[in-house]
Design a protein around this motif. Structure first.
Motif: not given
Length: 1264
Positions: A272-281, A409-427
């Motif tokens: 995956x690229x930063x723009x597509x993000x990561x779908x862990x499913x 959303x990081x650490x949120x129990x209601x988080x979906x299984x998708x991490x956007x590029x911005x979230x990945x950059x933050x992590x």
């Protein structure tokens, strides 16, 4: 069990099968046979159904049948025996009966019988198991023949293989598995081959020659698209990591790391690229994350065992990891099109870089990591810095709520299984931050800087990075205040940065290099500047960010180097305005917060937290002598006291909650907040008492009683005195007890009562919560270790002001009868019960008479070293007479004309005390008998006595021809003091010549020469307006008035003591009063006219305020608030600066005082008050007075510093033996001569005179 039938055997086998079936999961999960045995041995502790197993019931019934009657008999016998003696507890009975049972013949026979039976049963079960195993193998062979395949099936679990394998892996079998794992083989064949491999013993697999080929084959198989097959490969890797030898796990790890590296490098894999993000499913992403997660788990476990192997083993693991994380794809011009690197995925599974923290913890591995980072993989550090810089730039350009959207959303129990590029950059930013924070702790990690970044002209230095971190606290958003998820705050950027900075602050060397510079401190204080100036950017700084900043500032101020930076900046001699340093800004901002002078926060619920955080930072500053000097102009004590009084009124107005109403919870929460804030403010006020001058300020606020009560409440609850304080309450209590008002506060708070109660419990009662099955051993030390802490606490407490307030003008109880349960509650009771034992009733009231009385006599020995306390005890209770009577009672008459003293611990202590109390003199002027017995026929050669005068052996002969030498040198010395037309020039010339003589011929400055020098010098000083501090007052009393003046009993005893000293030193008589006047009268050779004239002239000089203590007792020249406090300038000025200079000049001694829970100010106050009587020889006392008169009052401070420098080794030694207070109070200053330290004191004068003299001259200034 005499007849063990086949049915019994079958029944026991069934019971054992039930037990093993129930614990199968626990046993199969054990990594080794030893662990499985441990699980079975502790089954009763871990299995709630333990007592329901049939086998356990069977054993219990068998034990009852065999040993029940014997156990009952033993219990009855024990009970009957104990009814006649001391009552014992249940535990004691059980221990006794168990021991007797295990030693009995019946028990041994039962164990032997059970062992034989169980051997039969277990052997039968093993035989049956082997038969079943053989039949199973034959059945498997039959199936294999039918399928015409040579692979073996899986009929055993992973755990079975680790416990019991009936076959060995041979070369041919492993080769067969290698062939079957070939991608060209059918799916079923490959599955079965892998399953067989998983069931094989790891040691067998490792010992095969084809192991290297197998690793390569497994690495290729990791790319298999079949998820089931891929999972089984990972299962084998996990099993290998858990159960295999370390050499094997290393090869498995490096192969997995190499595979992942090739996976990311290959262009065939869709990463995956930063723009597509990561779908862990996504299945591909899921498999990749599983592999990285497995790698990370091993990374975190490896440091626990790799020290047992060669460095090469560890280096291969480290290098394969760093090589993987250094993989970089071709960077696109657009960040959004960037392909995700391996470090992004690692950050997903280990956001806080725990793996790196563990690798850097031990020197063994840290050395390898840092070497590889420096030589080959510095790009890993560069990209981490780059990520932090990019995130900071993002924070600068975007709105806070937009940035928070990246991380909320990081650490949120209601988080979906998708991490956007911005979230990945933050992590990735969080991972980089934690990695860099850990790297900066270590010297070689800091040597990797500066770092050169792409698209950036200048390199990033250590300071640049720390400024970046600091700015992230207030630029990056914190969690919303309304959030209820505690986990969310842990990943907020400001919180994460603050946590990193806290760790850096805790490592002194790192903090000095990274944090302790003006640039970083200015960056920390930037939002504070903005708020005070009211700039537009001020509104962007949240309360949470300010709390984080204050926390870091408090940690900086808690270390000496950091405090110096905040007080004076990096260049202490710079011409910059002093008010611009960090300490001034923090104090100004704190005062504005307390006065609610910052409108932006008005009405904020978090305002008390912000106030508390910044006052905490101030507390680290004003809790030191040098810090208080800087912050005094801001009158923080007044602002804090005003806020406390306001809060105290609010807490009184809170309505009592009524059950059932909706407002109960809100009122309760409001009440808790107000009470917490009130306690916080009291704690802040209490910390002013850490220094002598701070204690004066505290007493001026009128809150000392509440502060001391608060301190006692924390002490009673065994709470830490303060977050950043390294030691306990000792120093605070010592400072508070040095003043009369402080002593009264300690008494009214219950502190003294609790201290004495604890002492009595240790001394007389012992602990109530311990059953005594054996008597306590007889103490071999005069003061038992259990009482040492209480003894030192009393020594700290009983300064003269405290002693006078606690027992002054009070009679001893002297009861006719004392109950054994009567516990002393005050100092007067301690004196009555432990020191002055003048009746049989007192002696009978003590369980441990000799030990307790020796404790009291040792305490008396320490406190009577303060001559004022000694005079008070003599005047009120005639202590010497009581001790003499006790010695008289300790005499036995061997014949009509011969009497002998009984030599025991008490008589030896009393003899030492009587000599100490009756004989005045310095280290070479008196002889004190020892407290210990000598070996040989005459264990105590020192004569005892039961009446005065003292035996001559305790009196030292003083040379009587000293005056002859003084007279011969007088003319030569006085030639240096010729009058000059210019009086100022003459005074300076006198001082210069005095210094010269003190350095070259100090012994000539004594006797008649000293008298003439003092008279002439003080006369001319008193006639110089520039040298006079107090106005001239005509003395109008007549001689008749003087004769009619009634002296107190203390004063009369003081005169008698002075006469005794006078007779020893000068062979003459005198009349006189306080210690300075008494000393001066002796200097003047007993001439009262000369003494009176000198005192009249001397009283006009500033030095008189510090040498002659009664000069300013309730003096009209002192401000009203100083008089009301009852604190003498000697304490809040001289001893304050002694502590300040001691910390700067002799830091080891200063630290020793704090470690011992004792304050230098108390012992210095005692030395100065009694003009060093009993501590210095007479000549040195004369030199002390002459030096202060000739050179100035500040030399009083320098002489005390010189004494501490002289005693440094002794002080450090007695700190180790935990008796520093006793040593300083009881021991004379052996070997100290004022003249030996003259050059050292002149150096101190050059550095500190302007500050000291300015403060000494300000004692008459009214506080505002």
């Amino acid at each position: 069990m005499a007849h063990f039938s086949g049915e019994d055997q079958t029944m026991l086998q069934a019971m054992l099968r039930q037990l093993f079936q129930s614990v199968k999961e626990k046993i199969t999960g054990a990594p080794s046979l030893e662990c499985a045995e441990e699980i079975l041995l502790h089954l009763e502790e871990t299995d709630e159904n333990f007592h329901n197993y049939e086998f356990v019931k069977y054993l219990r019934q068998h034990i009852c049948n065999t040993l029940g009657s014997m156990i009952e008999e033993e219990m009855e016998k024990w009970t009957s025996d104990q009814n006649q003696g001391e009552e014992s507890g249940y535990d004691t009975v059980v221990q006794h009966v168990t021991k007797r049972t295990q030693e009995s013949k019946e028990y041994k026979e039962m164990m032997h019988s059970l062992k034989n039976i169980m051997m039969i049963v277990v052997e039968s079960m093993i035989n049956k198991f082997e038969e079943d195993e053989i039949r199973s193998q034959e059945r498997q062979k039959k199936i294999q023949k039918e399928k015409n395949n040579s692979y073996c099936t899986d009929n055993c679990s992973d755990s079975d293989s680790s416990f019991n394998q009936s076959y060995k892996f041979c070369q041919g079998k492993l080769q067969l598995i290698l062939d079957q794992l070939d991608p060209g083989q059918p799916k079923e064949v490959r599955y079965e081959a892998l399953q067989t491999l998983c069931s094989a013993p790891p040691s067998d697999v490792l010992n095969c020659e084809n192991w290297t080929t197998l690793c390569e084959k497994l690495t290729v198989s990791l790319s298999d698209p079949d998820p089931v097959f891929s999972d089984r490969i990972l299962k084998f890797y996990a099993q290998t990591f858990t159960l295999s030898p370390l050499h094997m796990t290393k090869e498995i790890y490096t192969s997995l790391a190499k595979y992942l590296e090739l996976y990311f490098v290959s262009r065939e894999n869709h990463i995956p690229t930063v723009s597509t993000g990561i779908d862990i499913t996504n299945p591909n992403v899921t498999r990749l994350l599983k592999k990285i997660r497995l790698l990370n788990e091993y990374q975190k476990e490896a440091p626990s065992f790799w020290i047992r192997h060669s460095e090469k083993y560890m280096e291969e693991i480290v290098e394969s990891t760093l090589s993987l994380l250094s993989v970089r794809h071709d960077q696109s011009h657009l960040v959004s099109q960037k392909i995700l690197d391996p470090v992004y995925f690692l950050a997903l599974v280990d956001t806080k870089a725990v793996w790196f923290k563990k690798w850097m913890h031990a020197y063994y591995s840290r050395t390898v990591v840092l070497r590889l980072l420096e030589k080959k993989y510095k790009s890993l550090v560069t990209t981490a810095v780059q990520q932090c810089v990019q995130y900071f730039e993002l924070c600068e350009t975007m709105k806070a709520d937009e940035i928070w959207g990246h991380s909320k959303h990081f650490g949120n129990k209601q988080k979906t299984f998708y991490y956007s590029g911005q979230e990945l950059q933050y992590i990735y930013f969080i991972h980089s931050l934690c990695l860099l924070g850990r790297l900066l702790i270590y010297t070689h990690g800091r040597k990797l800087f500066p770092i050169k970044l792409k698209n950036r002209k200048d390199s990033v230095s250590l300071t640049d990075l720390l400024v970046l971190f600091t700015q992230l606290i207030y630029y990056a958003p914190s969690c919303p205040k309304i959030t209820s998820a505690p986990r969310l705050e842990n990943y907020a950027p400001a919180s994460m940065v603050t946590e990193v900075l806290r760790v850096l602050c805790d490592h002194k060397e790192c903090a000095i290099e990274c944090l302790y510079n003006n640039t970083v401190v200015e960056a920390l204080l930037q939002p504070v500047h903005n708020l005070m100036k009211g700039t537009k950017s001020a509104s962007n700084c949240s309360e949470t960010a300010l709390i984080h900043i204050a926390d870091i500032l408090a940690r900086i101020a808690s270390i000496e180097e950091g405090l110096t930076l905040l007080l004076y900046g990096e260049n202490m001699n710079s011409s910059e305005e002093k008010c611009s340093t960090g300490a001034h800004i923090i104090a100004q901002f704190s005062k504005k917060l307390l006065d609610e002078d910052i409108s932006i926060f008005s009405g904020s619920e978090m305002l008390p937290l912000v106030k508390g955080a910044f006052i905490s930072a101030c507390r680290q500053i004003y809790g030191t002598c040098e810090g208080l000097q800087v912050l005094i102009p801001y009158s923080l004590h007044e602002s804090i006291a005003k806020a406390w009084k306001k809060t105290s009124l609010l807490s009184e107005r809170i309505p009592t909650p009524v059950e059932g109403l909706d407002s109960v919870s809100s009122v309760s929460q409001e009440s808790q907040n107000i009470m917490a804030w009130e306690e916080n403010l009291l704690d802040d006020l209490l910390n002013f008492a850490a220094t002598p001058k701070g204690l004066l300020l505290l007493q001026r606020t009128g809150a000392i009683y509440e502060c001391v009560t608060f301190m006692f409440n924390r002490y009673a609850k065994k709470l830490q005195i303060s977050r950043h304080k390294k030691f306990g309450y000792g120093v605070l209590v010592t400072q508070v007890a040095s003043t009369a008002a402080g002593a009264i506060a300690l008494q009214s708070s219950g502190f003294i009562n609790a201290l004495i109660t604890e002492l009595w419990a240790n001394l007389e009662c012992g602990r109530d919560d311990v059953r005594v099955s054996h008597p306590r051993s007889t103490p071999v030390d005069p003061i038992d270790r259990s009482c040492q802490k209480s003894f030192l606490a009393l020594v700290n407490l009983l300064s003269y002001p405290a002693f006078y307030e606690l027992i002054g003008n009070q009679d001893l109880p002297n009861k006719t009868e004392y109950s054994l349960r009567e516990v002393p509650t005050g100092v007067i009771n301690v004196i009555d019960r432990l020191i002055i034992l003048n009746s049989e009733a007192k002696i009978r009231s003590l369980f441990n008479y000799e030990q307790s009385h020796i404790f009291g006599l040792r305490l008396l020995s320490v406190i009577c070293c303060n001559l004022d306390i000694l005079l008070l005890l003599e005047a009120q209770y005639q202590v010497s007479e009581i001790l003499l009577n006790a010695q008289e009672e300790n005499i036995i008459e061997t014949s009509e004309s011969h009497r002998n003293f009984i030599i025991d611990g008490l008589s030896v202590e009393r003899n030492h005390l009587l000599v100490r109390m009756n004989l005045i003199g310095g280290p070479v002027e008196r002889i004190l008998p020892p407290r210990i017995l000598e070996k040989g026929d005459d264990p105590y050669p020192w004569p005892m006595f039961s009446s005065y005068p003292l035996p001559n052996c305790y009196l030292l002969e003083v040379p009587r021809n000293a005056d002859l030498k003084q007279d011969d040198d007088l003319e030569e010395l006085l030639l240096h003091f010729k009058m000059s037309d210019k009086q100022t020039e003459w005074i300076e010339n006198c001082r210069r010549q005095f210094c010269k003589m003190m350095k070259t011929k100090p012994d000539t400055i004594s006797g008649g020469a000293l008298v003439e020098l003092l008279e002439k010098f003080v006369l001319h000083l008193s006639e110089s307006p520039s040298e006079c501090y107090f106005p001239s007052v005509e003395y109008a009393a007549t001689d008749a008035n003087v004769k009619n003046e009634n002296l107190s009993s203390v004063q009369q005893l003081g005169i008698k003591m002075t006469v005794r000293y006078f007779s020893v030193c000068l062979q003459g008589n005198y009349p006189g009063h306080d210690w300075f006047v008494s000393s001066l009268f002796l200097i003047m050779l007993g001439n009262k006219e000369k003494t009176f004239r000198f005192l009249q002239q001397f009283s006009r000089l500033l030095t008189s305020a510090f040498l002659w203590l009664p000069r300013l007792h309730i003096s009209r020249y002192l401000p009203i608030d100083t008089i009301e406090s009852g604190i003498h300038p000697i304490y809040f000025c001289s001893t304050h600066y002694i502590e300040m200079l001691l910390k700067a000049e002799v830091p080891l001694v200063f630290s020793a005082f704090h470690m011992s829970g004792f304050a230098p100010s108390q012992i210095c106050l005692q030395w100065i008050t009694q003009c060093f009587w009993n501590y210095l020889d007479w000549l040195e006392i004369c030199h002390y007075i002459a030096t202060c008169v000739f050179l100035g009052a500040d030399y009083q401070v320098y002489i005390c510093i010189a004494i501490f420098k002289h005693l440094q080794q002794d002080i450090l030694q007695h700190t180790q033996t935990q008796d520093l207070q006793v040593f300083l109070k009881e021991e004379a200053l052996h070997g100290f001569r004022v003249s030996d330290y003259f050059e050292y004191m002149e150096i101190l004068e050059q550095s500190y005179r302007p500050v000291l003299m300015r403060d000494m001259r300000n004692i008459r200034v009214q506080s505002t």
